[in-house]
Design a protein around this motif. Sequence first.
Motif, PDB file in Angstrom:
ATOM      1  N   UNK A   1     -12.651  15.901   9.210  1.00  0.00           N
ATOM      2  CA  UNK A   1     -13.179  17.248   9.473  1.00  0.00           C
ATOM      3  C   UNK A   1     -12.345  17.942  10.540  1.00  0.00           C
ATOM      4  N   UNK A   2     -12.112  17.259  11.660  1.00  0.00           N
ATOM      5  CA  UNK A   2     -11.349  17.853  12.748  1.00  0.00           C
ATOM      6  C   UNK A   2      -9.902  18.088  12.343  1.00  0.00           C
ATOM      7  N   UNK A   3      -9.348  17.169  11.545  1.00  0.00           N
ATOM      8  CA  UNK A   3      -7.973  17.347  11.086  1.00  0.00           C
ATOM      9  C   UNK A   3      -7.820  18.614  10.259  1.00  0.00           C
ATOM     10  N   UNK A   4      -8.798  18.877   9.393  1.00  0.00           N
ATOM     11  CA  UNK A   4      -8.756  20.100   8.580  1.00  0.00           C
ATOM     12  C   UNK A   4      -8.863  21.342   9.464  1.00  0.00           C
ATOM     13  N   UNK A   5      -9.780  21.292  10.464  1.00  0.00           N
ATOM     14  CA  UNK A   5      -9.909  22.415  11.391  1.00  0.00           C
ATOM     15  C   UNK A   5      -8.597  22.656  12.145  1.00  0.00           C
ATOM     16  N   UNK A   6      -7.931  21.559  12.497  1.00  0.00           N
ATOM     17  CA  UNK A   6      -6.675  21.665  13.242  1.00  0.00           C
ATOM     18  C   UNK A   6      -5.614  22.384  12.417  1.00  0.00           C
ATOM     19  N   UNK A   7      -5.493  22.006  11.164  1.00  0.00           N
ATOM     20  CA  UNK A   7      -4.523  22.656  10.282  1.00  0.00           C
ATOM     21  C   UNK A   7      -4.889  24.126  10.093  1.00  0.00           C
ATOM     22  N   UNK A   8      -6.187  24.427   9.947  1.00  0.00           N
ATOM     23  CA  UNK A   8      -6.630  25.815   9.797  1.00  0.00           C
ATOM     24  C   UNK A   8      -6.255  26.630  11.027  1.00  0.00           C
ATOM     25  N   UNK A   9      -6.440  26.035  12.217  1.00  0.00           N
ATOM     26  CA  UNK A   9      -6.078  26.734  13.455  1.00  0.00           C
ATOM     27  C   UNK A   9      -4.585  27.037  13.491  1.00  0.00           C
ATOM     28  N   UNK A  10      -3.765  26.071  13.068  1.00  0.00           N
ATOM     29  CA  UNK A  10      -2.322  26.308  13.007  1.00  0.00           C
ATOM     30  C   UNK A  10      -2.003  27.438  12.020  1.00  0.00           C
ATOM     31  N   UNK A  11      -2.697  27.434  10.885  1.00  0.00           N
ATOM     32  CA  UNK A  11      -2.458  28.461   9.876  1.00  0.00           C
ATOM     33  C   UNK A  11      -2.891  29.849  10.356  1.00  0.00           C
ATOM     34  N   UNK A  12      -3.903  29.899  11.238  1.00  0.00           N
ATOM     35  CA  UNK A  12      -4.308  31.189  11.821  1.00  0.00           C
ATOM     36  C   UNK A  12      -3.165  31.768  12.649  1.00  0.00           C
TER      37      UNK A  12
END
Length: 494
Positions: free
Chosen positions: A177-188
């Motif tokens: 879950x956190x890994x996906x959030x991390x990638x999303x933050x990078x993509x933002x």
Amino acid sequence: MRVTQSNDPVQLKRVLGLFSAVNFIISVTIGSGIFISPTSVLKYSKSVGMCVLVWSLSGVISLLGALTYAELSTLVPRSGSDYVYFMSTFNKYHRFWAKLPSFLYSMVMIMVIRPASIAVVLLTFSHYISDPILDAYCITDLDVIEKVKITLAISGLGLLTYINTASVKLYVLIQNIFGCFKVIACLIVVGGGIYEIAMGNAENLQKGFEGTTSSPKDVALAFYSGLWAFEGWSMVTSITEEIKNPEVNILRSILIAVPLVTILYVFMNISYMTVLTIEELINSSAVAVAFGQSVLGKFAVVIPLSVAFSTFSCSLSLQFGITRLCYVSGQDGLMLKSLSYVHYKKMTPGPAVVLQGIITFLFILTKDVTELIQFVGFMKMIFYSLSMVSLLILKKRMKDAPRLYKVPFLLPIFMLFIFMFLFFTPIVIDPTAKHLIALGIVGFGIIFYYVFIYKDLQPDLFLSGLNSYIQILFEAIPSRSIQEVGDEEVVNRP
């Protein structure tokens, strides 16, 4: 009561699939640095174009290094990464040298590098969690701020220690879950940069290679900083015994995760350099926050929250990985035997997790451990170099061993050159007392090894009692087949 023998060995279970293995690499590689201060590469390269080139080549070199470890994992399919490769390589030599590299690696990583790294990441986590709260209540007392941050860091440590003790499946769920959030933050961040470029705000990027350094020293330091940001590319081999179908999924996870991290790093830096000038980037203490304030407006709060999630995820996975080194070194008798014990139901190495929690707690109390990491951090380049030597030896010794994958013989030679370059660069360019301290730690390790491992001058009665106490306290079982007595599960005592 009738005693029966269980057919199921007591050991770590294979619960991480390909998706989880990819997330593990992402979690330990992407911490706080890319959000807070990815300035060193730009500082030394001195141009936008050279900065992008260094980040790209650093990703390529990291991928090549990871591929060599993928082959090592097929030749030595145990958790522990460099540790088990050294054990398999040098066990054919004189008894003194057979286990020395593995012991030094485990000692430095378990007692200093990993817990100190986790402490730094957790202190960053507490900083980004506490700042919005402190600002909301207008708290400016420095002593109060310091206590709040230390308390939050310790609380975060307690939470991740509980997760890694409670269940591997719980760890995998939270990590994914956190890994996906991390990638999303990078993509933002990447999306914000693309938006600014689309709006025509590309003046900084148009400078290209203007002002690029001509100093070999600066180029070397730029690459050193870039490669350091990819630290974590080899750690998937530290959890080999918990990955499903490791002979296939370790390679696949590397081929997915390392290029993905490289792409994110490159485009995040391009986004930063689109919005902020070189001077602003170099002088900013929190690049992503400054970027968010310029681009995201009222949604800028997502950046500090992303840093907090990212740092917690990173520290969680770092602890997960290092406890597996405790596990295998305990099995081999180079660390306390009870570190290899697992909970009889949860199948987690509770003693190893708690030990790492205690050491990390002590580092958090020191507050500033960045210098300590630098004291011994560059020593990892020696261990990487030894792993390349191991691969060269094992390629010859096990040339007929069946494996689905192998790298060209020249690749480990190339990576050996890279790692030795990274080891000697800071010593030659900027020699300081910290390098002597690092070598002193290794010297102490050699003396300790000679007395307690090579000469086997150990207080056996005390250690046996300690292992028994730890076994009872943690309801832990040695990693071998267990016995069942009637309906009761009996803990084997040493």
